[in-house]
Write an enzyme that holds these catalytic residues in place. Structure first.
Site, PDB file in Angstrom:
ATOM      1  N   ASP A  61       0.837  -1.207   0.000  1.00  0.00           N
ATOM      2  CA  ASP A  61       0.000   0.000   0.000  1.00  0.00           C
ATOM      3  C   ASP A  61       0.872   1.257   0.000  1.00  0.00           C
ATOM      4  O   ASP A  61       0.353   2.378  -0.098  1.00  0.00           O
ATOM      5  CB  ASP A  61      -1.009  -0.014   1.155  1.00  0.00           C
ATOM      6  CG  ASP A  61      -0.358  -0.098   2.523  1.00  0.00           C
ATOM      7  OD1 ASP A  61       0.881  -0.130   2.602  1.00  0.00           O
ATOM      8  OD2 ASP A  61      -1.107  -0.146   3.532  1.00  0.00           O
ATOM      9  N   ASP A 100      -1.035  -6.262  -0.865  1.00  0.00           N
ATOM     10  CA  ASP A 100      -1.417  -5.638   0.412  1.00  0.00           C
ATOM     11  C   ASP A 100      -2.913  -5.385   0.459  1.00  0.00           C
ATOM     12  O   ASP A 100      -3.510  -4.923  -0.522  1.00  0.00           O
ATOM     13  CB  ASP A 100      -0.707  -4.279   0.534  1.00  0.00           C
ATOM     14  CG  ASP A 100       0.095  -4.164   1.814  1.00  0.00           C
ATOM     15  OD1 ASP A 100      -0.075  -5.009   2.714  1.00  0.00           O
ATOM     16  OD2 ASP A 100       0.897  -3.214   1.906  1.00  0.00           O
ATOM     17  N   LYS A 130      -1.269  -9.500   2.354  1.00  0.00           N
ATOM     18  CA  LYS A 130      -0.660  -9.035   3.612  1.00  0.00           C
ATOM     19  C   LYS A 130      -1.636  -8.103   4.298  1.00  0.00           C
ATOM     20  O   LYS A 130      -2.336  -7.320   3.644  1.00  0.00           O
ATOM     21  CB  LYS A 130       0.667  -8.318   3.344  1.00  0.00           C
ATOM     22  CG  LYS A 130       1.316  -7.768   4.631  1.00  0.00           C
ATOM     23  CD  LYS A 130       2.722  -7.282   4.401  1.00  0.00           C
ATOM     24  CE  LYS A 130       2.806  -5.879   3.882  1.00  0.00           C
ATOM     25  NZ  LYS A 130       2.176  -4.842   4.708  1.00  0.00           N
ATOM     26  N   GLU A 132      -2.081  -5.728   8.259  1.00  0.00           N
ATOM     27  CA  GLU A 132      -1.344  -5.190   9.404  1.00  0.00           C
ATOM     28  C   GLU A 132      -2.100  -5.453  10.707  1.00  0.00           C
ATOM     29  O   GLU A 132      -3.323  -5.386  10.739  1.00  0.00           O
ATOM     30  CB  GLU A 132      -1.164  -3.674   9.238  1.00  0.00           C
ATOM     31  CG  GLU A 132      -0.339  -3.294   8.028  1.00  0.00           C
ATOM     32  CD  GLU A 132      -0.116  -1.780   7.915  1.00  0.00           C
ATOM     33  OE1 GLU A 132      -0.559  -1.021   8.799  1.00  0.00           O
ATOM     34  OE2 GLU A 132       0.504  -1.369   6.917  1.00  0.00           O
ATOM     35  N   GLU A 199       8.453  -4.295  11.236  1.00  0.00           N
ATOM     36  CA  GLU A 199       8.933  -2.990  10.764  1.00  0.00           C
ATOM     37  C   GLU A 199       9.331  -2.082  11.921  1.00  0.00           C
ATOM     38  O   GLU A 199       8.545  -1.882  12.868  1.00  0.00           O
ATOM     39  CB  GLU A 199       7.822  -2.320   9.915  1.00  0.00           C
ATOM     40  CG  GLU A 199       8.244  -0.944   9.390  1.00  0.00           C
ATOM     41  CD  GLU A 199       7.378  -0.418   8.260  1.00  0.00           C
ATOM     42  OE1 GLU A 199       6.523  -1.170   7.733  1.00  0.00           O
ATOM     43  OE2 GLU A 199       7.572   0.760   7.892  1.00  0.00           O
TER      44      GLU A 199
HETATM   45  O1  KIV Z   1       3.316  -1.354   1.824  1.00  0.00           O
HETATM   46  C1  KIV Z   1       4.511  -1.673   1.893  1.00  0.00           C
HETATM   47  O2  KIV Z   1       5.311  -1.362   0.998  1.00  0.00           O
HETATM   48  C2  KIV Z   1       4.964  -2.404   3.065  1.00  0.00           C
HETATM   49  C3  KIV Z   1       6.429  -2.688   3.189  1.00  0.00           C
HETATM   50  C4  KIV Z   1       7.176  -1.452   3.476  1.00  0.00           C
HETATM   51  C5  KIV Z   1       6.698  -3.758   4.168  1.00  0.00           C
HETATM   52  O3  KIV Z   1       4.181  -2.758   3.876  1.00  0.00           O
END
Ligand code: KIV
Length: 282
Positions: A61, A100, A130, A132, A199
Site C-alpha cells: 500500500d 497488500d 498481507k 497489518e 517494521e
Molecule cells: O506497503 C509496503 O510497501 C509495506 C512494506 C514497506 C513492508 O508494507
C-alpha cells in the site's frame, strides 16, 4: 555479487519453472537461507527484480506514496491496487506475489477482508495477501487461511495506524511493548500466517521474534536477525530523496541518473541533435 548459475546453484534450488510458494519460503528459512523481498508496482521493474533473484514481491500500500503521490499509505484503495497487482503478476514468472490489503479493506469484519483478499487473487492474480496488526486481525487471518489464502502479517510500525502511533518515525516494541509484539507474532503464527513483516523495531527484538517463530520473519528496520528482508524498491534504488528512515540503504542513485538522462534528452531536442538520421525513417 555472486551470480547463480546451474553449476553454482545450491543443492536446494529455487523453482525456475513455476511460482515460488509460501512452503518454498518456509523451506528456505528452515535450511537457514536468507531471502530478499522487494516492493513492486509495475510489470517492467517486477521482471527485473525477479531476474535479480528477489523471491517474493509485495504490491504494497506504499503505492499510495510512490505511485499515487500521497504523503501516507492511507488513501490507496483496492480499486487502485488491483491493476498494479495485475501488472506485477504479468511481468513475472516465478516470484511469489503478495498483495497488500489497504486500510479499510479488512478491519471492519473478517468477511470484508475475505472479499478483498479474493479480489487480489481472482482479479489481480496474486498468490498471497498481507495485512497489518495483531490480536485485532486474527479473525480475518483465520478466515482467509481456512479458505486457502496465504496471509502475511505485519507488526511493529504499521503505517495504516500512523495517526494512533504518532507518526512514521516511531520505533515500536521498546520496553514492555516488545513482549506484546512477541505475543502478537506468536498469535499470528498460530492463526496460520505463513510469514510476518517486522517494521522499525529494535534489532534485539527482531532476533527474539525470529528465534521464537517457526514461520519466516521479514524485517524492514528490524535488524539482521530476521529470516528475510524487504525494502521499498524506490528507496533501494535512490529514487526517493530527503530524510529517509535509518533502515534504508541506497544501492544506486537513480534519481541522479534519470535526471541526467532526461536533461540530456531535453537539451538534444532543443539543439536539434535528437533525432539523428539513425533515429529517422527513410
Ligand atoms: O506497503 C509496503 O510497501 C509495506 C512494506 C514497506 C513492508 O508494507
Amino acid at each position: 555479487m555472486t551470480t547463480m548459475t546451474p553449476e553454482t546453484e545450491p543443492e536446494f534450488a529455487w523453482p525456475r519453472d513455476r511460482r515460488i510458494t509460501a512452503p518454498d519460503l518456509q523451506a528456505a528459512t528452515d535450511r537457514g537461507e536468507r531471502w530478499a523481498m522487494l516492493t513492486s508496482y509495475d510489470a517492467l521493474t517486477a521482471g527485473i527484480f525477479e531476474r535479480a533473484g528477489v523471491r517474493a514481491l509485495l504490491v504494497g500500500d506504499t503505492a499510495a506514496q510512490v505511485v499515487y503521490g500521497h504523503d501516507t499509505t492511507l488513501p490507496v484503495t483496492m480499486d487502485q491496487l488491483v491493476p498494479l497487482v495485475q501488472g506485477v503478476v504479468r511481468g513475472t514468472k516465478v516470484a511469489l506475489i503478495v498483495a497488500d490489503l489497504p486500510l479499510g479493506a479488512y478491519q471492519a469484519t473478517p468477511e470484508e477482508g475475505f472479499r478483498n483478499a479474493v479480489r487480489h487473487l481472482k482479479e489481480g492474480g496474486a498468490q498471497a495477501v498481507k495485512l497489518e496488526g495483531g490480536q485485532a486481525v486474527l479473525g480475518a487471518v483465520r478466515l482467509l487461511v481456512a479458505a486457502g489464502i496465504p496471509v502475511m502479517g505485519h507488526l511493529g510500525l504499521t503505517p495504516q495506524s500512523i495517526h494512533a502511533l504518532g507518526g512514521t518515525r516511531r520505533v515500536q516494541g521498546r520496553g514492555s511493548a516488545g513482549e506484546r509484539l512477541l505475543e502478537d507474532a506468536v498469535a499470528l503464527e498460530e492463526a496460520g500466517c505463513f510469514a510476518v513483516v517486522l517494521e522499525a523495531i529494535p534489532a534485539e527484538l527482531g532476533t527474539r521474534v525470529s528465534e521464537r517463530l517457526k514461520i519466516p520473519t521479514v524485517g524492514i528496520g528490524a535488524g539482521a536477525g530476521c529470516d528475510a528482508q524487504i525494502m521499498v524498491w524506490q528507496d533501494l534504488a535512490g529514487l526517493t530523496t530527503g530524510r529517509l528512515p535509518r533502515f534504508v540503504k541506497r544501492y544506486a542513485d537513480l534519481d541522479e541518473a534519470l535526471t541526467r538522462a532526461v536533461a540530456d534528452y531535453v537539451n538534444e531536442v532543443a539543439d536539434g541533435v535528437y533525432p539523428a538520421p539513425e533515429h529517422s525513417y527513410a
